[in-house]
Scaffold this motif. Structure first.
Motif, PDB file in Angstrom:
ATOM      1  N   ASN A   4     -17.037   5.288   0.824  1.00 27.37           N
ATOM      2  CA  ASN A   4     -17.048   6.186  -0.342  1.00 27.37           C
ATOM      3  C   ASN A   4     -15.619   6.303  -0.887  1.00 27.37           C
ATOM      4  OD1 ASN A   4     -19.925   7.475  -0.211  1.00 27.37           O
ATOM      5  ND2 ASN A   4     -19.139   7.575   1.879  1.00 27.37           N
ATOM      6  N   PRO A   5     -15.160   5.285  -1.600  1.00 26.82           N
ATOM      7  CA  PRO A   5     -13.762   5.279  -2.038  1.00 26.82           C
ATOM      8  C   PRO A   5     -13.401   6.388  -3.014  1.00 26.82           C
ATOM      9  CG  PRO A   5     -14.976   3.442  -2.998  1.00 26.82           C
ATOM     10  CD  PRO A   5     -15.866   4.048  -1.970  1.00 26.82           C
ATOM     11  N   GLY A   6     -14.377   7.091  -3.538  1.00 26.21           N
ATOM     12  CA  GLY A   6     -14.077   8.187  -4.457  1.00 26.21           C
ATOM     13  C   GLY A   6     -13.787   9.504  -3.775  1.00 26.21           C
ATOM     14  N   MET A   7     -13.762   9.523  -2.430  1.00 24.24           N
ATOM     15  CA  MET A   7     -13.548  10.777  -1.682  1.00 24.24           C
ATOM     16  C   MET A   7     -12.063  11.144  -1.684  1.00 24.24           C
ATOM     17  SD  MET A   7     -16.160  10.152   1.505  1.00 24.24           S
ATOM     18  CE  MET A   7     -15.826  11.760   2.238  1.00 24.24           C
ATOM     19  N   PHE A   8     -11.678  11.909  -2.694  1.00 24.37           N
ATOM     20  CA  PHE A   8     -10.271  12.271  -2.880  1.00 24.37           C
ATOM     21  C   PHE A   8      -9.681  12.961  -1.646  1.00 24.37           C
ATOM     22  CE2 PHE A   8      -7.501  15.869  -3.906  1.00 24.37           C
ATOM     23  CZ  PHE A   8      -6.399  15.197  -4.391  1.00 24.37           C
ATOM     24  N   ASP A   9     -10.372  13.971  -1.115  1.00 24.63           N
ATOM     25  CA  ASP A   9      -9.846  14.722   0.024  1.00 24.63           C
ATOM     26  C   ASP A   9      -9.633  13.829   1.243  1.00 24.63           C
ATOM     27  OD1 ASP A   9      -9.777  17.047  -1.403  1.00 24.63           O
ATOM     28  OD2 ASP A   9     -11.659  17.846  -0.621  1.00 24.63           O
ATOM     29  N   ALA A  10     -10.493  12.838   1.411  1.00 25.93           N
ATOM     30  CA  ALA A  10     -10.358  11.927   2.550  1.00 25.93           C
ATOM     31  C   ALA A  10      -9.098  11.075   2.415  1.00 25.93           C
ATOM     32  CB  ALA A  10     -11.595  11.036   2.673  1.00 25.93           C
ATOM     33  N   TRP A  11      -8.810  10.626   1.188  1.00 24.85           N
ATOM     34  CA  TRP A  11      -7.583   9.849   0.976  1.00 24.85           C
ATOM     35  C   TRP A  11      -6.339  10.686   1.284  1.00 24.85           C
ATOM     36  CZ3 TRP A  11      -7.635   4.895   0.946  1.00 24.85           C
ATOM     37  CH2 TRP A  11      -8.664   4.161   0.351  1.00 24.85           C
ATOM     38  N   VAL A  12      -6.360  11.953   0.856  1.00 22.36           N
ATOM     39  CA  VAL A  12      -5.213  12.829   1.096  1.00 22.36           C
ATOM     40  C   VAL A  12      -5.010  13.045   2.598  1.00 22.36           C
ATOM     41  CG1 VAL A  12      -4.296  15.171   0.803  1.00 22.36           C
ATOM     42  CG2 VAL A  12      -5.381  14.006  -1.126  1.00 22.36           C
ATOM     43  N   GLU A  19       0.797   2.182   5.124  1.00 15.66           N
ATOM     44  CA  GLU A  19      -0.593   2.546   4.862  1.00 15.66           C
ATOM     45  C   GLU A  19      -0.693   3.976   4.329  1.00 15.66           C
ATOM     46  OE1 GLU A  19      -4.982   2.352   7.014  1.00 15.66           O
ATOM     47  OE2 GLU A  19      -3.186   1.850   8.170  1.00 15.66           O
ATOM     48  N   ALA A  20       0.194   4.861   4.789  1.00 18.03           N
ATOM     49  CA  ALA A  20       0.205   6.230   4.277  1.00 18.03           C
ATOM     50  C   ALA A  20       0.491   6.230   2.777  1.00 18.03           C
ATOM     51  CB  ALA A  20       1.249   7.064   5.014  1.00 18.03           C
ATOM     52  N   ALA A  21       1.464   5.430   2.357  1.00 18.68           N
ATOM     53  CA  ALA A  21       1.796   5.350   0.934  1.00 18.68           C
ATOM     54  C   ALA A  21       0.598   4.861   0.128  1.00 18.68           C
ATOM     55  CB  ALA A  21       2.991   4.418   0.726  1.00 18.68           C
ATOM     56  N   ALA A  22      -0.093   3.854   0.647  1.00 21.71           N
ATOM     57  CA  ALA A  22      -1.263   3.333  -0.064  1.00 21.71           C
ATOM     58  C   ALA A  22      -2.357   4.393  -0.187  1.00 21.71           C
ATOM     59  CB  ALA A  22      -1.801   2.097   0.664  1.00 21.71           C
ATOM     60  N   SER A  23      -2.542   5.198   0.857  1.00 25.13           N
ATOM     61  CA  SER A  23      -3.575   6.242   0.825  1.00 25.13           C
ATOM     62  C   SER A  23      -3.220   7.341  -0.165  1.00 25.13           C
ATOM     63  CB  SER A  23      -3.764   6.830   2.226  1.00 25.13           C
ATOM     64  OG  SER A  23      -4.238   5.850   3.122  1.00 25.13           O
ATOM     65  N   TYR A  24      -1.958   7.779  -0.151  1.00 23.56           N
ATOM     66  CA  TYR A  24      -1.552   8.796  -1.114  1.00 23.56           C
ATOM     67  C   TYR A  24      -1.688   8.277  -2.552  1.00 23.56           C
ATOM     68  CZ  TYR A  24       0.455  12.065   2.321  1.00 23.56           C
ATOM     69  OH  TYR A  24       0.652  12.980   3.334  1.00 23.56           O
ATOM     70  N   ARG A  25      -1.392   7.001  -2.761  1.00 18.56           N
ATOM     71  CA  ARG A  25      -1.524   6.441  -4.109  1.00 18.56           C
ATOM     72  C   ARG A  25      -2.988   6.406  -4.547  1.00 18.56           C
ATOM     73  NH1 ARG A  25       3.103   4.926  -6.117  1.00 18.56           N
ATOM     74  NH2 ARG A  25       4.810   4.431  -4.678  1.00 18.56           N
ATOM     75  N   ILE A  75       1.040  16.088  -3.725  1.00 12.02           N
ATOM     76  CA  ILE A  75       0.785  14.742  -3.214  1.00 12.02           C
ATOM     77  C   ILE A  75       1.904  13.801  -3.646  1.00 12.02           C
ATOM     78  CG2 ILE A  75      -0.873  12.857  -3.059  1.00 12.02           C
ATOM     79  CD1 ILE A  75      -1.774  15.584  -1.890  1.00 12.02           C
ATOM     80  N   SER A  76       2.398  13.995  -4.864  1.00  9.64           N
ATOM     81  CA  SER A  76       3.523  13.197  -5.343  1.00  9.64           C
ATOM     82  C   SER A  76       4.743  13.386  -4.441  1.00  9.64           C
ATOM     83  CB  SER A  76       3.863  13.587  -6.781  1.00  9.64           C
ATOM     84  OG  SER A  76       4.964  12.850  -7.268  1.00  9.64           O
ATOM     85  N   ILE A  77       5.019  14.624  -4.055  1.00  7.98           N
ATOM     86  CA  ILE A  77       6.151  14.902  -3.166  1.00  7.98           C
ATOM     87  C   ILE A  77       5.914  14.298  -1.783  1.00  7.98           C
ATOM     88  CG2 ILE A  77       7.349  16.744  -1.918  1.00  7.98           C
ATOM     89  CD1 ILE A  77       8.310  16.516  -4.741  1.00  7.98           C
ATOM     90  N   ALA A  78       4.688  14.451  -1.265  1.00  7.51           N
ATOM     91  CA  ALA A  78       4.379  13.877   0.047  1.00  7.51           C
ATOM     92  C   ALA A  78       4.593  12.367   0.031  1.00  7.51           C
ATOM     93  CB  ALA A  78       2.941  14.209   0.439  1.00  7.51           C
ATOM     94  N   LEU A  79       4.132  11.716  -1.028  1.00  4.27           N
ATOM     95  CA  LEU A  79       4.352  10.276  -1.173  1.00  4.27           C
ATOM     96  C   LEU A  79       5.840   9.973  -1.297  1.00  4.27           C
ATOM     97  CD1 LEU A  79       3.447   7.361  -1.607  1.00  4.27           C
ATOM     98  CD2 LEU A  79       2.985   7.926  -4.007  1.00  4.27           C
ATOM     99  N   GLY A  80       6.572  10.828  -1.994  1.00  2.04           N
ATOM    100  CA  GLY A  80       8.013  10.623  -2.148  1.00  2.04           C
ATOM    101  C   GLY A  80       8.741  10.610  -0.819  1.00  2.04           C
ATOM    102  N   LEU A 123       9.210   9.986  -8.072  1.00  5.27           N
ATOM    103  CA  LEU A 123       8.179  10.935  -7.649  1.00  5.27           C
ATOM    104  C   LEU A 123       8.738  12.354  -7.566  1.00  5.27           C
ATOM    105  CD1 LEU A 123       6.667   8.605  -4.944  1.00  5.27           C
ATOM    106  CD2 LEU A 123       5.388   9.503  -6.896  1.00  5.27           C
ATOM    107  N   ALA A 124       9.977  12.484  -7.091  1.00  7.52           N
ATOM    108  CA  ALA A 124      10.593  13.815  -7.014  1.00  7.52           C
ATOM    109  C   ALA A 124      10.783  14.409  -8.401  1.00  7.52           C
ATOM    110  CB  ALA A 124      11.932  13.724  -6.283  1.00  7.52           C
ATOM    111  N   ARG A 125      11.312  13.614  -9.310  1.00 11.11           N
ATOM    112  CA  ARG A 125      11.605  14.139 -10.646  1.00 11.11           C
ATOM    113  C   ARG A 125      10.328  14.453 -11.415  1.00 11.11           C
ATOM    114  NH1 ARG A 125      16.712  14.544 -11.011  1.00 11.11           N
ATOM    115  NH2 ARG A 125      18.132  13.116  -9.943  1.00 11.11           N
ATOM    116  N   ALA A 126       9.252  13.734 -11.114  1.00 11.23           N
ATOM    117  CA  ALA A 126       7.976  14.031 -11.764  1.00 11.23           C
ATOM    118  C   ALA A 126       7.448  15.401 -11.371  1.00 11.23           C
ATOM    119  CB  ALA A 126       6.953  12.951 -11.408  1.00 11.23           C
ATOM    120  N   SER A 127       7.909  15.923 -10.215  1.00 10.15           N
ATOM    121  CA  SER A 127       7.398  17.195  -9.700  1.00 10.15           C
ATOM    122  C   SER A 127       8.387  18.347  -9.849  1.00 10.15           C
ATOM    123  CB  SER A 127       7.035  17.040  -8.213  1.00 10.15           C
ATOM    124  OG  SER A 127       6.086  16.011  -8.028  1.00 10.15           O
ATOM    125  N   LEU A 128       9.541  18.095 -10.463  1.00 10.93           N
ATOM    126  CA  LEU A 128      10.575  19.125 -10.556  1.00 10.93           C
ATOM    127  C   LEU A 128      10.093  20.383 -11.272  1.00 10.93           C
ATOM    128  CD1 LEU A 128      13.969  17.311 -11.237  1.00 10.93           C
ATOM    129  CD2 LEU A 128      13.534  19.052  -9.487  1.00 10.93           C
TER     130      LEU A 128
END
Length: 277
Positions: free
Chosen positions: A31-39, A53-59, A72-77, A92-97
């Motif tokens: 079920n690739p649409g499961m947002f919470d599972a990806w997070v 793999e963590a970066a790919a999942s957050y993306r 999520i952007s910060i976590a990926l950052g 990613l950091a500046r996108a969340s400032l």
């Protein structure tokens, strides 16, 4: 699908992280649409040192969300910072400032440290702690900067300020606080106090690898070779990730034990290979 998600959350809460990761991998395949599972998968992979793999999942999570998610952007950052993808971490950091300024400045401070720019790191750390009601983690960034600048007494003062903020907010143990205290104390040649701080960090956060490595260095300094081996082996048992094995190898390298580092480095490579299969 919901039942499997609940199973993964339960496994993770029980400390069965590898099993939780497998359940989540299976869930998102089906079920690739499961947002919470990806997070959650990104979070657990990051904790396990599987940063690629963590970066790919957050993306995947960011791509599947209809709105921008600064947390999520910060976590990926932070993951990209560990991967030394500095330009992407900064983006990613500046996108969340605007929405998460304290955490974004915290990430930018870590990035400046990684780039060796102490002045920028201190400026970003001060900004991270300048919010009306800063979290202890935001205050602790400045302690890291002071340690890098060779000011352990000042770093210790910042750690105590973060601890006071934690007590005021009635929070529990704060990740990295006792480790940074121990690091500052060790640099001030207060080795017994440093050991106590490192052990306090491990007691509160057994998955935090760095205090084990620092204890191993102290054991080496005291001529306790069996203690050195014991601490590094305890570290990789508690944290069986590629990152932990690589930390063990780099610790031995720094102590001139290059031949003994080889086995740890080879195990790190093997685990990374297994994770990609």
């Amino acid at each position: 699908a919901l039942r499997r998600m609940e199973e993964a959350w339960h496994l993770a809460s029980e400390g069965q992280v590898p099993r939780a990761i497998e359940v989540l991998r299976s869930s998102v395949r089906e079920n690739p649409g499961m947002f919470d599972a990806w997070v959650k998968l990104g979070e657990l992979l990051s904790e396990s040192g599987l940063d690629e793999e963590a970066a790919a999942s957050y993306r995947q999570a960011l791509d599947r969300s209809p709105v921008f998610l600064p947390d999520i952007s910060i976590a990926l950052g932070f993951v990209e910072l560990r991967r030394r993808r500095f330009d992407e971490a900064e983006r990613l950091a500046r996108a969340s400032l605007a929405t998460l300024p304290s955490k974004a400045h915290e990430l930018l401070a870590g990035l400046a440290l990684a780039r060796g720019n102490l002045a920028a790191a201190e400026s970003e750390a001060q900004a991270a702690a300048a919010s009306r009601n800063p979290q202890p983690s935001a205050i602790l960034v400045l302690a890291e900067v002071k340690l890098r600048a060779g000011e352990p007494a000042e770093a210790l003062r910042v750690v105590e300020k973060a601890q006071a903020a934690s007590r005021e907010k009635r929070l529990g143990a704060i990740y990295n606080l006792e480790f940074l205290r121990g690091d500052a104390l060790a640099r001030m040649d207060r080795l017994e106090d440093a050991e106590a701080a490192f052990r306090a960090e491990i007691a509160a956060f057994p998955a935090h690898a760095q205090p084990y490595a620092s204890l191993a260095v102290i054991r080496f300094m005291k001529g306790d070779r069996p203690g050195l081996d014991r601490q590094l082996n305890e570290m990789v048992r508690a944290n069986p990730s590629p990152r932990s094995y690589l930390l063990a190898a780099s610790t031995l390298d720094s102590l001139g034990e290059k031949e003994r580092a080889v086995a740890f480095r080879n195990r790190s490579k093997a685990l990374n290979h297994e994770a990609r299969r």
